[in-house]
Scaffold this motif. Structure first.
Motif, PDB file in Angstrom:
ATOM      1  N   HIS A   1       0.810  -1.214   0.000  1.00 15.47           N
ATOM      2  CA  HIS A   1       0.000   0.000   0.000  1.00 15.47           C
ATOM      3  C   HIS A   1       0.849   1.273   0.000  1.00 15.47           C
ATOM      4  O   HIS A   1       0.497   2.249  -0.639  1.00 15.47           O
ATOM      5  CB  HIS A   1      -0.933   0.017   1.219  1.00 15.47           C
ATOM      6  N   TYR A   2       1.949   1.290   0.749  1.00 16.14           N
ATOM      7  CA  TYR A   2       2.880   2.418   0.738  1.00 16.14           C
ATOM      8  C   TYR A   2       3.938   2.211  -0.344  1.00 16.14           C
ATOM      9  O   TYR A   2       4.378   1.077  -0.588  1.00 16.14           O
ATOM     10  CB  TYR A   2       3.611   2.545   2.077  1.00 16.14           C
ATOM     11  N   ASN A   3       4.370   3.315  -0.965  1.00 11.73           N
ATOM     12  CA  ASN A   3       5.589   3.265  -1.751  1.00 11.73           C
ATOM     13  C   ASN A   3       6.780   3.198  -0.793  1.00 11.73           C
ATOM     14  O   ASN A   3       6.636   3.397   0.419  1.00 11.73           O
ATOM     15  CB  ASN A   3       5.715   4.506  -2.642  1.00 11.73           C
ATOM     16  N   PHE A   4       7.981   2.968  -1.334  1.00 10.84           N
ATOM     17  CA  PHE A   4       9.150   2.858  -0.473  1.00 10.84           C
ATOM     18  C   PHE A   4       9.601   4.198   0.104  1.00 10.84           C
ATOM     19  O   PHE A   4      10.459   4.234   0.989  1.00 10.84           O
ATOM     20  CB  PHE A   4      10.299   2.179  -1.225  1.00 10.84           C
ATOM     21  N   ASP A   5       9.038   5.304  -0.367  1.00  7.29           N
ATOM     22  CA  ASP A   5       9.301   6.596   0.262  1.00  7.29           C
ATOM     23  C   ASP A   5       8.383   6.841   1.450  1.00  7.29           C
ATOM     24  O   ASP A   5       8.443   7.891   2.086  1.00  7.29           O
ATOM     25  CB  ASP A   5       9.182   7.732  -0.750  1.00  7.29           C
ATOM     26  N   GLY A   6       7.520   5.882   1.757  1.00  3.67           N
ATOM     27  CA  GLY A   6       6.632   5.991   2.905  1.00  3.67           C
ATOM     28  C   GLY A   6       5.320   6.693   2.622  1.00  3.67           C
ATOM     29  O   GLY A   6       4.522   6.914   3.533  1.00  3.67           O
ATOM     30  N   LEU A   7       5.068   7.034   1.362  1.00  3.59           N
ATOM     31  CA  LEU A   7       3.836   7.720   0.987  1.00  3.59           C
ATOM     32  C   LEU A   7       2.944   6.804   0.162  1.00  3.59           C
ATOM     33  O   LEU A   7       3.420   5.870  -0.486  1.00  3.59           O
ATOM     34  CB  LEU A   7       4.163   8.979   0.160  1.00  3.59           C
ATOM     35  N   HIS A   8       1.642   7.115   0.192  1.00  3.81           N
ATOM     36  CA  HIS A   8       0.718   6.385  -0.656  1.00  3.81           C
ATOM     37  C   HIS A   8       0.908   6.829  -2.110  1.00  3.81           C
ATOM     38  O   HIS A   8       1.276   7.978  -2.383  1.00  3.81           O
ATOM     39  CB  HIS A   8      -0.734   6.647  -0.241  1.00  3.81           C
ATOM     40  N   PRO A   9       0.654   5.951  -3.076  1.00  4.65           N
ATOM     41  CA  PRO A   9       0.720   6.365  -4.484  1.00  4.65           C
ATOM     42  C   PRO A   9      -0.278   7.481  -4.757  1.00  4.65           C
ATOM     43  O   PRO A   9      -1.337   7.557  -4.116  1.00  4.65           O
ATOM     44  CB  PRO A   9       0.333   5.096  -5.248  1.00  4.65           C
ATOM     45  N   PRO A  10       0.024   8.392  -5.682  1.00  3.52           N
ATOM     46  CA  PRO A  10      -0.927   9.451  -6.037  1.00  3.52           C
ATOM     47  C   PRO A  10      -2.245   8.855  -6.519  1.00  3.52           C
ATOM     48  O   PRO A  10      -2.262   7.834  -7.199  1.00  3.52           O
ATOM     49  CB  PRO A  10      -0.216  10.207  -7.158  1.00  3.52           C
ATOM     50  N   LYS A  11      -3.347   9.496  -6.159  1.00  2.56           N
ATOM     51  CA  LYS A  11      -4.648   8.974  -6.586  1.00  2.56           C
ATOM     52  C   LYS A  11      -4.817   9.050  -8.095  1.00  2.56           C
ATOM     53  O   LYS A  11      -5.603   8.327  -8.676  1.00  2.56           O
ATOM     54  CB  LYS A  11      -5.771   9.746  -5.890  1.00  2.56           C
TER      55      LYS A  11
END
Length: 209
Positions: free
Chosen positions: A165-175
């Motif tokens: 669910h998270y990218n490896f930068d710790g953020l969710h993918p853009p909607k």
């Protein structure tokens, strides 16, 4: 670190138990350190650590339990990143024996192939949340024997996360990419150098696994 020590203690206990029940079988403890290369957004972290326990059923096939840890940080923004941990159960095949590498390159060189399923967790640095992930792992492990009980190993593994669910930068993918907060398929690659220590019977050139 406490989890790593607990896991190592468990693996040591398993090895002692196996030695008591199957003194003629091949089993070993292995550990390695190296780098992890994450999927989107791509970054390289030289903080990969892995430890495992392997039991060879016969000269060709075995099983492996292992733990791996990686730390990813974005170079332009160190507040973005993630901590990745995996636990896996894998099958192991002695490719060296199948391909008769000892006959071609000498008895001190061997090659293992491994693959299996596991559970991974990815903790976001900026969000603080933890992503629970199902994963598949495959890899190759060249071995260079130093003695009857010790071998230097190189390992290259590819991990596929199929419920990330998270990218490896710790953020969710853009909607806007039509993924939103739904799960997606992520991946990473690890490369490490390490040691394998064998327990059990005395090993010769003919029966090294």
């Amino acid at each position: 670190m406490k989890k790593c020590l607990s896991l190592l203690t468990l693996l040591l206990s398993l090895s002692v138990w196996s030695q008591a029940r199957h003194p003629q079988d091949q089993y070993s403890i292995e550990a390695g350190y190296g780098m992890g290369i994450s999927g989107h957004p791509a970054t390289v972290g030289f903080s990969h650590f892995e430890v495992g326990f392997r039991y060879m059923v016969d000269e060709f096939w075995g099983i492996k339990f292992d733990f791996g840890s990686d730390r990813f940080r974005m170079g332009d923004n160190p507040e973005l990143g993630s901590d990745y941990k995996r636990y896996s159960f894998q099958g192991v095949h002695n490719l060296g024996r199948t391909l008769k590498i000892a006959d071609k390159m000498g008895s001190n060189i061997n090659l293992l192939a491994h693959g299996g399923l596991g559970y991974s967790s990815l903790k976001s640095v900026i969000r603080g949340g933890t992503d629970n992930i199902g994963s598949v792992i495959v890899g190759l492990t060249p071995q260079f024997r130093m003695s009857n009980s010790l071998a230097i190993t190189l390992d290259a593994s590819y991990i596929l996360n199929f419920t990330q669910h998270y990218n490896f930068d710790g953020l969710h993918p853009p909607k806007g990419d039509n993924k939103g907060l739904n799960s997606f398929t992520g991946h990473l690659f690890t490369a490490s150098v390490g040691l394998t220590y064998y327990f059990g019977k005395n090993k010769s050139d003919a029966d090294w696994r």
